[in-house]
Design an enzyme around this catalytic site. Structure first.
Site, PDB file in Angstrom:
ATOM      1  N   GLU A  65     -50.504  60.157 -55.446  1.00  0.00           N
ATOM      2  CA  GLU A  65     -50.271  60.843 -54.781  1.00  0.00           C
ATOM      3  C   GLU A  65     -48.581  61.228 -54.554  1.00  0.00           C
ATOM      4  O   GLU A  65     -48.386  62.691 -54.265  1.00  0.00           O
ATOM      5  CB  GLU A  65     -50.613  61.302 -52.551  1.00  0.00           C
ATOM      6  N   GLY A  85     -50.897  68.375 -49.809  1.00  0.00           N
ATOM      7  CA  GLY A  85     -52.236  68.246 -50.128  1.00  0.00           C
ATOM      8  C   GLY A  85     -53.146  69.011 -49.694  1.00  0.00           C
ATOM      9  O   GLY A  85     -53.131  68.657 -48.935  1.00  0.00           O
ATOM     10  N   HIS A  92     -60.454  52.595 -58.585  1.00  0.00           N
ATOM     11  CA  HIS A  92     -59.999  51.654 -58.712  1.00  0.00           C
ATOM     12  C   HIS A  92     -60.575  50.776 -59.657  1.00  0.00           C
ATOM     13  O   HIS A  92     -61.803  50.281 -59.518  1.00  0.00           O
ATOM     14  CB  HIS A  92     -59.797  50.841 -57.068  1.00  0.00           C
ATOM     15  N   ARG A  94     -59.421  47.906 -62.126  1.00  0.00           N
ATOM     16  CA  ARG A  94     -59.263  46.904 -62.171  1.00  0.00           C
ATOM     17  C   ARG A  94     -58.147  46.682 -61.145  1.00  0.00           C
ATOM     18  O   ARG A  94     -57.233  47.289 -61.134  1.00  0.00           O
ATOM     19  CB  ARG A  94     -58.471  47.132 -63.939  1.00  0.00           C
ATOM     20  N   HIS A 109     -54.453  72.381 -63.565  1.00  0.00           N
ATOM     21  CA  HIS A 109     -54.473  73.323 -63.669  1.00  0.00           C
ATOM     22  C   HIS A 109     -53.411  73.739 -62.163  1.00  0.00           C
ATOM     23  O   HIS A 109     -53.423  72.973 -61.581  1.00  0.00           O
ATOM     24  CB  HIS A 109     -55.930  74.200 -61.892  1.00  0.00           C
ATOM     25  N   GLY A 111     -52.547  76.922 -60.849  1.00  0.00           N
ATOM     26  CA  GLY A 111     -52.084  78.677 -59.787  1.00  0.00           C
ATOM     27  C   GLY A 111     -51.981  78.976 -59.493  1.00  0.00           C
ATOM     28  O   GLY A 111     -50.769  78.169 -58.561  1.00  0.00           O
TER      29      GLY A 111
END
Length: 143
Positions: A65, A85, A92, A94, A109, A111
């Site tokens: 994030e 966000g 996940h 490994r 993308h 925009g």
């Protein structure tokens, strides 16, 4: 996607942004800025472990994030817009017990009202640890 960042900050500037935030607490550090991608590293240690001594999935999501959010911010005119966000997911793949992980984000993308970023997190052996995608809302500042 080849759209370039509108803002080209230094690594020092990006790392200063993380002071007094979760990025600093978890030991994250931006290490590379490309035309339309960012790379950051994060230690795998007691700050980022879950109880079994593995990299906590939540720590991977924080790295993802952080990368996606900062990259989105670099794509907009910050005098007029900001990004938040909307959704993030992570697979996940490994476990990691120590060392460093490296996240790299690139646009899927970009925009006017939304952005989507892909984030791959690898270990020191360049093995894929986590793959994540974040959707960002681009909002107009209210003056």
């Amino acid at each position: 996607m080849s759209r370039n960042f509108k803002i080209q900050p230094s690594l020092e500037t990006l790392n200063k942004m993380g002071q007094n935030t979760i990025s600093e607490v978890l030991g994250m550090e931006f290490t590379e800025i490309g035309d339309n991608y960012l790379v950051a590293k994060m230690p795998v240690d007691k700050r980022t472990h879950q109880p079994y001594g593995l990299l906590h999935g939540g720590a991977s999501v924080v790295l993802a994030e952080t990368l996606g959010s900062v990259a989105a911010m670099l794509m907009v005119d910050q005098d007029q817009y900001y990004c938040v966000g909307l959704e993030i997911n992570a697979n996940h793949l490994r476990g990691v017990t120590n060392g460093w992980v490296y996240g790299r984000t690139s646009p899927v993308h970009v925009g006017k009202t939304t952005q989507v970023w892909s984030i791959e997190i690898i270990n020191e052996k360049e093995q894929l640890v986590c793959i994540s995608r974040i959707t960002m809302a681009v909002l107009k500042k209210q003056n």
